[in-house]
Design an enzyme around this catalytic site. Structure first.
Site, PDB file in Angstrom:
ATOM      1  N   ASP A 172      -6.749  -2.949  -7.628  1.00 57.33           N
ATOM      2  CA  ASP A 172      -6.991  -3.655  -5.942  1.00 57.33           C
ATOM      3  C   ASP A 172      -7.508  -5.321  -6.299  1.00 57.33           C
ATOM      4  OD1 ASP A 172      -8.074  -2.423  -3.800  1.00 57.33           O
ATOM      5  OD2 ASP A 172      -9.768  -4.485  -3.685  1.00 57.33           O
TER       6      ASP A 172
ATOM      7  N   ARG B 273      -3.626   6.496   1.171  1.00 56.30           N
ATOM      8  CA  ARG B 273      -4.641   8.392   1.847  1.00 56.30           C
ATOM      9  C   ARG B 273      -2.770   8.873   2.079  1.00 56.30           C
ATOM     10  NH1 ARG B 273      -9.831   5.199   2.554  1.00 56.30           N
ATOM     11  NH2 ARG B 273      -8.282   3.419   3.177  1.00 56.30           N
TER      12      ARG B 273
ATOM     13  N   ARG C 155      -6.721  11.008  -6.427  1.00 54.81           N
ATOM     14  CA  ARG C 155      -7.892  10.497  -5.910  1.00 54.81           C
ATOM     15  C   ARG C 155      -9.503  11.310  -5.896  1.00 54.81           C
ATOM     16  NH1 ARG C 155     -11.647   7.954  -4.595  1.00 54.81           N
ATOM     17  NH2 ARG C 155     -12.019   6.905  -2.837  1.00 54.81           N
TER      18      ARG C 155
ATOM     19  N   ARG D 157       1.236  -1.071   0.268  1.00 55.56           N
ATOM     20  CA  ARG D 157       0.150   0.112  -0.128  1.00 55.56           C
ATOM     21  C   ARG D 157       0.570   1.419   0.174  1.00 55.56           C
ATOM     22  NH1 ARG D 157      -5.400  -0.499   2.442  1.00 55.56           N
ATOM     23  NH2 ARG D 157      -6.330  -2.749   0.681  1.00 55.56           N
TER      24      ARG D 157
ATOM     25  N   TYR E  16     -14.649 -11.939  -0.103  1.00 59.36           N
ATOM     26  CA  TYR E  16     -14.978 -10.568  -0.367  1.00 59.36           C
ATOM     27  C   TYR E  16     -16.991 -11.184  -0.846  1.00 59.36           C
ATOM     28  CZ  TYR E  16     -11.759  -7.741   2.021  1.00 59.36           C
ATOM     29  OH  TYR E  16     -10.395  -7.525   2.804  1.00 59.36           O
TER      30      TYR E  16
END
Ligand code: CP3
Length: 348
Positions: free
Chosen positions: A76, A30, A39, A26, A155
């Site tokens: 992702d 952010r 973003r 990552r 998921y």
């Protein structure tokens, strides 16, 4: 630089390079103000992943800032279910939300044949990043990735993140034929998705199995080791020298069996793994990657220095790639990443 000379590719292929190459899970994200800017401009997260110029830009941001040895494609693991046609959205503050998949009709409706075409923008990102690295950052290798079938299935079945993915694990016991069909669909689509990344210029691959450690040993063998081994075998048949990193998070003592039986070149250690144990559990030619606690990167200072040096001391003399034990946290001060880079570059 010749691909064979890139420090990351040498270490992933079993050479004890020192100081070790490094990158961070990552690393684009952010915690970086320049990421937040792109973003915001993109609007949605899926839009960001499927707009090659923007995705390439955020992939390169941590390379420009820190000179990392690896650039990981910005995308992702849930882009595979998205490409299979399962409705997906990333809601601000809630994490990913998918239309839960619970029966055979839903598995049969997955569109395996559509993955390559729907993911074309992601492969274009790979091409753009590779060209930029070749021109401007010739030491840095491009890492493609996918989620492993079990974690992606978690998921897809659950429909969202969970502490224990109980619905998914119950399905695997109650209806192994159904769950097996979903896993086989994911093996096929993930193999194809990774092959396309290699064809577009990815130089190494990583399989993220974040929830592997939820499974007891027999289930771990069936739903983690076997599908991963099938993917690795298919990839190696066509691209024998592509280094593959496996990340069976929280696998604990099963890390040795996982590494041997899947055929990955390097195994990524999670935060809970003792690097000295991992070094005894896998062959000396297998690379290890990891495993600094992302929380000590938030703390910085003397604590960061101590923890990083302990990992370096344990890994000296073997093929090793410095990384975190899980993804970087969004409250991480960017200057602490710079401090870590300085520590690792001295080799401890
Ligand atoms: C389980 C998993 C996912 N995605 C991923 C995993 C496996 C690794 C792990 O266990 O963390 C892997 C992943 N996700 C992302 C990358 C890009 C490359 C990189 O590492 O820099 C990679 C390799 C970007 C991302 N993926 C996501 C973000 C944040 C989204 C945003 O910017 O709004 C990023 C940068 C969203 C995402 N994606 C996922 C979740 C649970 C979330 C929400 C959590 C969060 O918001 O931090 C699924």
């Amino acid at each position: 630089m010749d691909a064979l000379e890139k420090p990351l590719l040498r270490a992933l292929s079993g050479e004890a390079v020192w100081p070790p190459p490094m990158w961070l899970m990552r690393q684009a994200g952010r915690y970086l103000p320049e990421y937040r800017e792109v973003r915001a401009e993109a609007g949605g997260f899926i839009k960001l992943c499927t707009t090659p110029e923007m995705a390439a830009e955020v992939t390169l941001q941590p390379i420009r800032r820190y000179g990392m040895d690896g650039a990981i494609l910005f995308s992702d693991i849930l882009m595979v279910p998205w490409a299979l046609g399962q409705p997906l959205r990333f809601a601000e503050g809630e994490g990913p939300q998918l239309e839960p998949l619970r029966d055979l009709a839903a598995v049969n409706a997955l569109e395996v044949g559509a993955v390559r075409e729907r993911c074309a923008p992601i492969f274009e990102t790979v091409r753009l990043v590779r060209a930029a690295l070749d021109a401007q950052h010739p030491r840095t290798a491009l890492i493609g990735f996918a989620g492993s079938p079990f974690t992606v299935a978690c998921y897809m079945v659950e429909g969202h993140g969970s502490r224990d993915f109980a619905t998914t694990r119950q399905m695997a016991y109650a209806d192994p034929a159904l769950f097996g069909k979903l896993i086989r669909t994911l093996v096929e689509s993930t193999t194809d998705y990774l092959l396309a990344q290699v064809e577009a210029g990815a130089e190494a691959l990583m399989l993220f199995d974040s929830w592997a450690g939820l499974l007891p040993p027999a289930q771990f063998r069936r739903w983690v080791i076997e599908p991963t081994a099938t993917i690795v075998r298919s990839l190696k048949r066509l691209h024998p020298s592509i280094p593959i990193i496996g990340f069976p998070r929280l696998a604990g003592p099963l890390i040795g069996e996982y590494t041997l039986r899947t055929g990955v070149n390097t195994v990524a250690m999670d935060t809970s793994m003792d690097p000295r144990f991992a070094a005894t559990a896998v062959a000396p030619t297998v690379g290890l990657q990891g495993n600094l606690d992302p929380l000590v990167l938030i703390a910085g200072g003397a604590a960061l220095e101590l923890e990083a040096r302990q990992i370096l001391a344990a890994m000296r003399g073997r093929p090793f790639v410095f990384n975190l034990g899980h993804g970087i946290e969004k409250v991480t001060p960017p200057e602490h990443v710079a401090q870590l880079v300085r520590i690792v570059r001295t080799g401890g």
